[in-house]
Design an enzyme around this catalytic site. Structure first.
Site, short mmCIF file in Angstrom:
data_model
loop_
_atom_site.label_atom_id
_atom_site.label_comp_id
_atom_site.label_asym_id
_atom_site.label_seq_id
_atom_site.Cartn_x
_atom_site.Cartn_y
_atom_site.Cartn_z
N HIS A 1 0.86 -1.19 0.00
CA HIS A 1 0.00 0.00 0.00
C HIS A 1 0.90 1.24 0.00
O HIS A 1 1.71 1.40 -0.89
CB HIS A 1 -0.93 -0.10 1.21
CG HIS A 1 -2.05 0.90 1.26
ND1 HIS A 1 -2.45 1.68 0.21
CD2 HIS A 1 -2.89 1.23 2.29
CE1 HIS A 1 -3.47 2.45 0.57
NE2 HIS A 1 -3.75 2.20 1.84
N HIS B 1 -2.11 -2.32 -9.58
CA HIS B 1 -3.07 -1.66 -8.69
C HIS B 1 -4.31 -2.52 -8.58
O HIS B 1 -4.72 -3.15 -9.54
CB HIS B 1 -3.45 -0.28 -9.24
CG HIS B 1 -4.06 0.60 -8.20
ND1 HIS B 1 -5.40 0.55 -7.89
CD2 HIS B 1 -3.52 1.53 -7.38
CE1 HIS B 1 -5.67 1.42 -6.94
NE2 HIS B 1 -4.54 2.03 -6.60
N ASP C 1 2.87 5.50 -6.74
CA ASP C 1 4.11 5.40 -5.96
C ASP C 1 5.35 5.30 -6.82
O ASP C 1 6.47 5.43 -6.31
CB ASP C 1 4.02 4.16 -5.05
CG ASP C 1 2.95 4.34 -3.99
OD1 ASP C 1 1.99 3.55 -3.98
OD2 ASP C 1 3.07 5.32 -3.24
#
Ligand code: SDX
Length: 423
Positions: free
Chosen positions: A266, A307, A365
């Protein structure tokens, strides 16, 4: 609610079970399965991959089309035309602020940026090399110890005050985590500064010099916070909602969200992306790591790729990539070897059948870590930055849940253990 229904025939139950179907303003319909428990069956959905846990008006994601809307506004437009605080106001109140509301909100947040001096003592208890997320989850959870008088979660004014305090104090606490780790004095927030400028000042300023924050880096930092502001019912937001459903105070709920965000699957991924790029070390090693990522027997995954919802590009990654270009150019490090490896890795992965077939694209990210490193933020602080940006989303979902009738969250299970037996 719509008059549509689903008809379910279950072996052993000699009747057709009708389940209501509800339609959202956009996105998939949902099947209301609450009636099943009275028929003696549960639904089964480990990881809640296909389960809507609540109704919400805050954020909408279309993973197939790479769409992310905050109260209907596309993330690309907010990143270009709004500030982080305007986006916080939007998430909390449902509309972008008027100029007067914007000024008032900025002043309110500014007013709450300082933390109680006793909190400085908390940091003295942490070892210098404590992970910043370990410090953050501790001090945020402890904030409720300082605000006993305003913790009536059924009072909207108390909820709004907690929201403002948390949004305002996260950058201050984040910077304190950093200063503790480098043995420098904590810097007090400056009321003359903007939100992101203040954060960078508290991070890199010292009592020995006049404040000096680059407007370009402040703008990049503000947009990074904005891109992380909310993301529907992700793992950490769902954790905040579940903690809030028991009536826990907002500081404890946000601390639970910070804890959930920490995992490398995460919010911990931005830190893991940098560690991966360091491990790859050179463009010549990329093919080897792509092979590891594809090897079912190898636990290695390409951090920053894939994702749960986006099975197309992550619109935040697209904006982040553009900021990456701008920041590295501004700093004159566009030839940064890690950035070169990241670019090459992205290109190879996007052309590789494995990643194409599994719809694995760079996520938010993938590039954020490179920008944060270029700004001078240590890798171990990346997820603290993510938590600071995500706080308005967490607290907006918490407030939305408490503003409507709600029940304590209590999932059930498929029991596979022993049936009753005697000792
Ligand atoms: C965030 O939910 C949110 O909204 C989160 C977030 C937010 O803003 O709150 O967007 C923030 O968490 C972004 C994601 C950051 N995490 C990473 O970058 C870590 C690397 N990514 C993977 O761990 C993974 O992609 C997940 C956890 C992000 C998503 O996992 P899923 O949807 O459960 O995907 P999966 O595990 O079902 O994978 C599907 C297939 C699998 O192969 P098969 O079993 O089908 O053979 O794709 C493979 C996986 O092995 N796969 C990868 C991969 N991600 C998935 N293979 C290599 N590298 C990867 N990164």
């Amino acid at each position: 609610m719509s008059a549509k229904t689903a008809k379910l025939q279950i072996d052993g139950i000699d009747k057709v079970i009708e389940l209501p179907i509800y339609e959202g303003t956009t996105g998939p319909d949902v099947l209301d399965v609450r009636g099943l428990v009275s028929e003696g069956v549960f639904t089964y959905d480990p990881g809640f991959v296909s389960t809507a846990s609540c109704e919400s008006e805050i954020t909408f994601i279309d993973g197939g089309k790479g769409v992310l809307l905050h109260r209907g506004y596309p993330i690309e437009q907010l990143a270009e035309k709004a500030t982080f605080l305007e986006t916080c106001f939007l998430l909390l109140n449902g509309e972008l602020p008027t100029p007067e509301q914007k000024t008032a909100f900025e002043n309110t947040i500014r007013y709450h940026t300082m933390v109680d001096e006793h909190i400085h003592q908390f940091f003295k208890g942490f070892p210098k090399n404590a992970h910043p997320m370990a410090m953050l989850v501790g001090v945020v959870g402890a904030l409720s110890a300082f605000y006993h008088d305003d913790l009536d979660i059924d009072d909207p004014t108390h909820r709004k005050l907690a929201a403002h305090r948390l949004i305002a104090k996260m950058p201050t606490l984040a910077a304190m985590c950093y200063k503790h780790s480098v043995g420098q004095p904590f810097m007090y927030p400056q009321n003359s500064m903007g939100f992101a400028e203040n954060f960078l000042h508290m991070m890199f300023g010292t009592p020995c010099e006049e404040p000096n924050v680059s407007p370009t880096l402040a703008k990049a930092m503000d947009t990074i916070f904005l891109l992380h502001a909310d993301h529907e019912q992700n793992a950490s937001t769902s954790t905040v909602r579940l903690a809030g459903s028991s009536g826990a105070n907002p500081y404890a709920c946000i601390a639970s969200g910070i804890a959930a965000l920490w995992g490398p699957s995460h919010g911990g991924a931005n830190e893991a992306v940098l560690e991966m790029l360091y491990e790859i070390g050179d463009e010549s090693n990329i093919e080897e790591y792509i092979a590891k990522a594809k090897d079912k027997n190898d636990p290695f995954r390409l951090m920053g790729f894939g994702h749960r919802v986006y099975k197309n590009f992550d619109p935040r990654a697209t904006v982040m990539r553009k900021i990456c270009d701008e920041v590295l150019e501004e700093l004159g490090v566009e030839d940064d070897p890690l950035f070169r490896i990241a670019r090459k890795l992205e290109k190879i992965a996007l052309e590789d059948e494995y990643f194409i077939s599994k719809k694995l694209y760079p996520n938010v990210d993938f590039y954020s870590g490179i920008i944060l490193k270029a700004i001078g933020i240590p890798t171990s602080l990346f997820t603290v930055i993510f938590a600071t940006g995500r706080t308005p989303g967490w607290i907006a979902h918490w407030d939305e849940m408490l503003s409507h009738p709600y029940k304590i969250g209590r999932p059930r299970q498929l029991y596979k253990g022993h049936t009753p037996r005697d000792i």
